[in-house]
Design a protein around this motif. Sequence first.
Motif, PDB file in Angstrom:
ATOM      1  N   VAL A 118       3.836  -9.806   5.237  1.00  0.00           N
ATOM      2  CA  VAL A 118       2.609 -10.247   4.718  1.00  0.00           C
ATOM      3  C   VAL A 118       1.741 -11.056   5.695  1.00  0.00           C
ATOM      4  CG1 VAL A 118       1.910 -12.119   2.907  1.00  0.00           C
ATOM      5  CG2 VAL A 118       3.626 -10.598   2.269  1.00  0.00           C
ATOM      6  N   LYS A 119       2.417 -11.929   6.552  1.00  0.00           N
ATOM      7  CA  LYS A 119       1.574 -12.708   7.480  1.00  0.00           C
ATOM      8  C   LYS A 119       0.756 -11.684   8.481  1.00  0.00           C
ATOM      9  CE  LYS A 119       4.122 -16.770   7.399  1.00  0.00           C
ATOM     10  NZ  LYS A 119       5.020 -17.918   8.091  1.00  0.00           N
ATOM     11  N   LEU A 139      -7.424  -2.064   0.188  1.00  0.00           N
ATOM     12  CA  LEU A 139      -6.827  -0.722  -0.274  1.00  0.00           C
ATOM     13  C   LEU A 139      -5.486  -0.938   0.596  1.00  0.00           C
ATOM     14  CD1 LEU A 139      -6.269   1.788  -1.958  1.00  0.00           C
ATOM     15  CD2 LEU A 139      -7.800   2.844  -0.376  1.00  0.00           C
ATOM     16  N   PHE A 140      -4.371  -0.968  -0.226  1.00  0.00           N
ATOM     17  CA  PHE A 140      -2.924  -1.081   0.520  1.00  0.00           C
ATOM     18  C   PHE A 140      -2.425   0.396   0.169  1.00  0.00           C
ATOM     19  CE2 PHE A 140      -3.804  -5.324  -0.370  1.00  0.00           C
ATOM     20  CZ  PHE A 140      -3.270  -5.862   0.560  1.00  0.00           C
ATOM     21  N   VAL A 141      -1.978   1.067   1.203  1.00  0.00           N
ATOM     22  CA  VAL A 141      -1.453   2.389   1.061  1.00  0.00           C
ATOM     23  C   VAL A 141      -0.199   2.687   1.749  1.00  0.00           C
ATOM     24  CG1 VAL A 141      -2.293   4.961   1.591  1.00  0.00           C
ATOM     25  CG2 VAL A 141      -3.925   3.319   1.440  1.00  0.00           C
ATOM     26  N   THR A 161       0.094 -10.788  -0.144  1.00  0.00           N
ATOM     27  CA  THR A 161      -1.035 -10.728   0.945  1.00  0.00           C
ATOM     28  C   THR A 161      -2.254 -10.964   0.336  1.00  0.00           C
ATOM     29  OG1 THR A 161       0.197  -9.171   2.027  1.00  0.00           O
ATOM     30  CG2 THR A 161      -2.150  -9.124   2.621  1.00  0.00           C
ATOM     31  N   SER A 162      -2.676 -10.492  -0.615  1.00  0.00           N
ATOM     32  CA  SER A 162      -4.154 -10.645  -1.355  1.00  0.00           C
ATOM     33  C   SER A 162      -4.378 -11.925  -1.803  1.00  0.00           C
ATOM     34  CB  SER A 162      -4.348  -9.527  -2.232  1.00  0.00           C
ATOM     35  OG  SER A 162      -3.307  -9.434  -3.354  1.00  0.00           O
ATOM     36  N   ALA A 163      -3.417 -12.799  -2.157  1.00  0.00           N
ATOM     37  CA  ALA A 163      -3.313 -14.254  -2.882  1.00  0.00           C
ATOM     38  C   ALA A 163      -4.353 -15.048  -1.929  1.00  0.00           C
ATOM     39  CB  ALA A 163      -2.008 -14.632  -3.114  1.00  0.00           C
ATOM     40  N   LYS A 170      -8.615  -5.936  -4.948  1.00  0.00           N
ATOM     41  CA  LYS A 170      -7.549  -5.305  -4.343  1.00  0.00           C
ATOM     42  C   LYS A 170      -6.916  -4.032  -5.129  1.00  0.00           C
ATOM     43  CE  LYS A 170      -3.939  -7.961  -6.462  1.00  0.00           C
ATOM     44  NZ  LYS A 170      -4.937  -8.641  -7.341  1.00  0.00           N
ATOM     45  N   THR A 171      -6.259  -2.849  -4.677  1.00  0.00           N
ATOM     46  CA  THR A 171      -5.893  -1.995  -5.054  1.00  0.00           C
ATOM     47  C   THR A 171      -4.846  -1.310  -4.480  1.00  0.00           C
ATOM     48  OG1 THR A 171      -6.047  -0.126  -6.747  1.00  0.00           O
ATOM     49  CG2 THR A 171      -7.410   0.044  -4.680  1.00  0.00           C
TER      50      THR A 171
END
Length: 261
Positions: A118-119, A139-141, A161-163, A170-171
């Motif tokens: 995450v970091k 966009l996380f793939v 991560t997106s927090a 985010k998607t």
Amino acid sequence: MKRGVLLVAHGTRVPAGVLAATCFAEGVANRLKAQNPLWENVLCRLAFLEISTPDIYAVATQMYQQEGIRELYILPLLLLSAGHALADLPRIIDDIQRDCPHLRVRMSSPLNDHERLVKIYQQHIHDALQQESGIDALLFVNRGSSYPHSYRIFQQIVQQTSASFPDLKKTSAFFAGLGAGLSRAFHRLEKSGVRECLVLPHLLFPGRLSAQLDRQLKEWAMGHAHLHFRSAPLLGESDELMDVYAKQIVLFSLRRAVQTV
């Protein structure tokens, strides 16, 4: 008892992917030896699950027969536990154990330090925002999996991560298995009015999937001039991730909380 470490990458027909995996494995081995004096003389090798050579069985039996290794730690260079880690690797280890009767084989789980992952993602986002302040979505793939546990872990990584970036939409998208495909994710971004999207590939090394991702991003951008993409580095380019894997080898050897074959 002479110990050895076998790092296992997925494998690819793309030469750049083989080179990247080789460099990454060398980085992990160098960090393992530099940071842990007891591992300074441990033999470290790289093998591939499929497509690329050398394969796992060949390297493991060579380490046993020619190098005198009697205790082998296998660390999958995989980001999540799915079919390869849960089915393919144990089957290969059975073959190794059958033909190397005096070899003790231990297999670690794939990457288990998701907080560090995450970091790394968060650092990639910070770096991109410094270069392009107009980014308004992430966009996380992921390569995808039919295993619900792997899907849940990935979604947790996305959420954590997106927090730290509440102002960014985010998607996520998947090449296969559970979850939405890339086209569906693109439509979601367009419907949300996104203009500049940072793509975060959940991939270690260049290969067929990274090439497919690049191609689909370019094709979509050509037909939708108002939506722009930029891609973060692949995870295998991270020095910090090399440290994570090196530490995982030491920890799993100490705890012995691993699969013993």
